[in-house]
Design a protein around this motif. Sequence first.
Motif, PDB file in Angstrom:
ATOM      1  N   LEU A  64       0.829  -1.200   0.000  1.00 50.13           N
ATOM      2  CA  LEU A  64       0.000   0.000   0.000  1.00 50.13           C
ATOM      3  C   LEU A  64       0.868   1.257   0.000  1.00 50.13           C
ATOM      4  N   LYS A  65       1.916   1.240   0.785  1.00 51.20           N
ATOM      5  CA  LYS A  65       2.812   2.387   0.905  1.00 51.20           C
ATOM      6  C   LYS A  65       3.560   2.656  -0.404  1.00 51.20           C
ATOM      7  N   TYR A  66       4.131   1.616  -0.991  1.00 48.88           N
ATOM      8  CA  TYR A  66       4.928   1.797  -2.207  1.00 48.88           C
ATOM      9  C   TYR A  66       4.058   2.318  -3.358  1.00 48.88           C
ATOM     10  N   VAL A  67       2.835   1.801  -3.460  1.00 47.32           N
ATOM     11  CA  VAL A  67       1.941   2.254  -4.530  1.00 47.32           C
ATOM     12  C   VAL A  67       1.558   3.721  -4.311  1.00 47.32           C
ATOM     13  N   SER A  68       1.237   4.062  -3.078  1.00 43.32           N
ATOM     14  CA  SER A  68       0.869   5.444  -2.777  1.00 43.32           C
ATOM     15  C   SER A  68       2.016   6.404  -3.057  1.00 43.32           C
ATOM     16  N   GLU A  69       3.221   6.021  -2.661  1.00 43.71           N
ATOM     17  CA  GLU A  69       4.378   6.887  -2.889  1.00 43.71           C
ATOM     18  C   GLU A  69       4.604   7.150  -4.377  1.00 43.71           C
ATOM     19  N   THR A  70       4.213   6.205  -5.200  1.00 41.03           N
ATOM     20  CA  THR A  70       4.459   6.314  -6.634  1.00 41.03           C
ATOM     21  C   THR A  70       3.324   7.013  -7.382  1.00 41.03           C
ATOM     22  N   LEU A  71       2.074   6.751  -6.981  1.00 40.26           N
ATOM     23  CA  LEU A  71       0.959   7.154  -7.834  1.00 40.26           C
ATOM     24  C   LEU A  71      -0.120   7.994  -7.164  1.00 40.26           C
ATOM     25  N   LYS A  72       0.038   8.335  -5.891  1.00 45.33           N
ATOM     26  CA  LYS A  72      -0.991   9.157  -5.245  1.00 45.33           C
ATOM     27  C   LYS A  72      -1.161  10.466  -6.000  1.00 45.33           C
ATOM     28  N   GLY A  73      -2.402  10.788  -6.342  1.00 48.74           N
ATOM     29  CA  GLY A  73      -2.681  12.001  -7.085  1.00 48.74           C
ATOM     30  C   GLY A  73      -2.579  11.850  -8.583  1.00 48.74           C
ATOM     31  N   LYS A  74      -2.040  10.712  -9.045  1.00 50.52           N
ATOM     32  CA  LYS A  74      -1.904  10.461 -10.477  1.00 50.52           C
ATOM     33  C   LYS A  74      -2.977   9.507 -10.992  1.00 50.52           C
ATOM     34  N   LEU A  75      -3.315   8.499 -10.179  1.00 50.10           N
ATOM     35  CA  LEU A  75      -4.355   7.536 -10.522  1.00 50.10           C
ATOM     36  C   LEU A  75      -5.307   7.396  -9.339  1.00 50.10           C
ATOM     37  N   THR A  76      -6.498   6.898  -9.607  1.00 48.96           N
ATOM     38  CA  THR A  76      -7.429   6.557  -8.528  1.00 48.96           C
ATOM     39  C   THR A  76      -6.921   5.294  -7.837  1.00 48.96           C
ATOM     40  N   LEU A  77      -6.748   5.372  -6.521  1.00 46.71           N
ATOM     41  CA  LEU A  77      -6.203   4.245  -5.771  1.00 46.71           C
ATOM     42  C   LEU A  77      -7.251   3.707  -4.801  1.00 46.71           C
ATOM     43  N   ILE A  78      -7.568   2.424  -4.964  1.00 48.85           N
ATOM     44  CA  ILE A  78      -8.523   1.740  -4.091  1.00 48.85           C
ATOM     45  C   ILE A  78      -7.764   0.683  -3.305  1.00 48.85           C
ATOM     46  N   ALA A  79      -7.863   0.734  -1.993  1.00 51.63           N
ATOM     47  CA  ALA A  79      -7.168  -0.222  -1.128  1.00 51.63           C
ATOM     48  C   ALA A  79      -8.123  -1.328  -0.693  1.00 51.63           C
ATOM     49  N   HIS A  80      -7.792  -2.563  -1.077  1.00 49.25           N
ATOM     50  CA  HIS A  80      -8.553  -3.693  -0.546  1.00 49.25           C
ATOM     51  C   HIS A  80      -7.980  -4.037   0.819  1.00 49.25           C
ATOM     52  N   VAL A  81      -8.828  -4.004   1.847  1.00 48.52           N
ATOM     53  CA  VAL A  81      -8.359  -4.179   3.232  1.00 48.52           C
ATOM     54  C   VAL A  81      -8.979  -5.391   3.906  1.00 48.52           C
ATOM     55  N   GLY A  82      -9.688  -6.218   3.154  1.00 48.06           N
ATOM     56  CA  GLY A  82     -10.266  -7.422   3.730  1.00 48.06           C
ATOM     57  C   GLY A  82      -9.179  -8.328   4.283  1.00 48.06           C
ATOM     58  N   ALA A  83      -9.377  -8.809   5.500  1.00 49.04           N
ATOM     59  CA  ALA A  83      -8.389  -9.644   6.190  1.00 49.04           C
ATOM     60  C   ALA A  83      -9.128 -10.675   7.036  1.00 49.04           C
ATOM     61  N   PRO A  84      -8.410 -11.676   7.566  1.00 49.56           N
ATOM     62  CA  PRO A  84      -9.088 -12.714   8.347  1.00 49.56           C
ATOM     63  C   PRO A  84      -9.839 -12.192   9.570  1.00 49.56           C
ATOM     64  N   SER A  85      -9.372 -11.089  10.155  1.00 47.27           N
ATOM     65  CA  SER A  85     -10.067 -10.551  11.317  1.00 47.27           C
ATOM     66  C   SER A  85     -10.488  -9.112  11.069  1.00 47.27           C
ATOM     67  N   THR A  86     -11.542  -8.688  11.763  1.00 50.83           N
ATOM     68  CA  THR A  86     -11.979  -7.297  11.676  1.00 50.83           C
ATOM     69  C   THR A  86     -10.870  -6.370  12.155  1.00 50.83           C
ATOM     70  N   ARG A  87     -10.169  -6.771  13.192  1.00 51.53           N
ATOM     71  CA  ARG A  87      -9.105  -5.939  13.749  1.00 51.53           C
ATOM     72  C   ARG A  87      -8.036  -5.630  12.696  1.00 51.53           C
ATOM     73  N   GLU A  88      -7.583  -6.654  11.980  1.00 51.81           N
ATOM     74  CA  GLU A  88      -6.566  -6.440  10.945  1.00 51.81           C
ATOM     75  C   GLU A  88      -7.110  -5.586   9.806  1.00 51.81           C
ATOM     76  N   SER A  89      -8.355  -5.795   9.447  1.00 47.00           N
ATOM     77  CA  SER A  89      -8.968  -5.021   8.373  1.00 47.00           C
ATOM     78  C   SER A  89      -9.022  -3.543   8.722  1.00 47.00           C
ATOM     79  N   VAL A  90      -9.360  -3.244   9.964  1.00 44.62           N
ATOM     80  CA  VAL A  90      -9.432  -1.852  10.410  1.00 44.62           C
ATOM     81  C   VAL A  90      -8.044  -1.220  10.424  1.00 44.62           C
ATOM     82  N   ILE A  91      -7.046  -1.975  10.839  1.00 39.95           N
ATOM     83  CA  ILE A  91      -5.667  -1.468  10.819  1.00 39.95           C
ATOM     84  C   ILE A  91      -5.274  -1.077   9.397  1.00 39.95           C
ATOM     85  N   LEU A  92      -5.567  -1.943   8.437  1.00 41.79           N
ATOM     86  CA  LEU A  92      -5.243  -1.656   7.043  1.00 41.79           C
ATOM     87  C   LEU A  92      -6.048  -0.468   6.519  1.00 41.79           C
ATOM     88  N   ALA A  93      -7.312  -0.382   6.907  1.00 45.44           N
ATOM     89  CA  ALA A  93      -8.158   0.720   6.457  1.00 45.44           C
ATOM     90  C   ALA A  93      -7.608   2.064   6.936  1.00 45.44           C
TER      91      ALA A  93
END
Length: 303
Positions: A64-93
């Motif tokens: 997520l970090k590497y993509v953002s550093e390269t393309l934030k503001g240049k392309l529409t970026l959608i982060a998939h944050v689905g994970a085995p637990s809600t806790r991990e998903s929220v951290i990623l979100a």
Amino acid sequence: MELEKFKGIIPAFYACYDDAGEVSENRTKEFCNYLFEKGVKGLYVGGSSGECIYQNLDERKATLKYVSETLKGKLTLIAHVGAPSTRESVILAKYAEELGYDALSAIPPIYFKLPESSIDKYWSEIIDSTDLPFIIYNIPQTTGYSLSMNLFKKMLENKKVIGVKNSSMPVMDIERFKACGGENVIVFNGPDEQYVSGRLIGADSGIGGTYAAMPELFLQAEEFVSSGNFTDARRIQTDINDIIIALCSLNGSMYSAIKELLKLRGLNIGSVRGPLEEVSGEDLFKIEGIKESIDQAILKYRR
């Protein structure tokens, strides 16, 4: 919410590894630049094509970090944050929000067969954890849950829910989700094999796992659809499907085949992570033929 930035060809981003199988910053950024130069609308980062279920939290955050550093503001970026637990998903979100992503998305919870109330709660907790818009990801063939119209309507009561990435195979599902959501909801076609039909029956956009293998063809397909050239739209979909069938006919993961194909197209993003199986032996030679098919199709439709 301005929805136009979500309309177009949005490849699902592949996991990029070094030769030791670790997430590679350099290869991730090279892949970003490769797709940017092809002219795609955005990227869907960290989903099935990103091998998310085979990566730990730190690895997913790194991509997520590497993509953002390269393309934030240049392309529409959608982060998939689905994970085995809600806790991990929220951290990623929350991390994706910090990085400046344009939207979040998530599959429903996997492994345990949960009641719909649990799926509702899971998605809702992710949505409530940030101020970002949210896109439901419906892919019943891998998650075991098919998004019901009742839950879809309930989720749409939250104004941060702006759409659904629908990867179920019946094209009628796209029509039903669009009929329910109307013009204020983006419906993304998921199955690459039905991009044209999905767009014609109601999909506003597309997110796909083979787009990055042949972005030129999907960009051309979108041009045919949006201009009303349905004859050529059908023809290019047939060529796309022949290529997808060839990719899926090899021994080993389709993503391994695509990564070998990308090497032939001048981009090395590594291989796949186990238990996904690598393509090997005679199948490597078959990939050369698939590349030739892509090259010929690009020339065939070039204006």
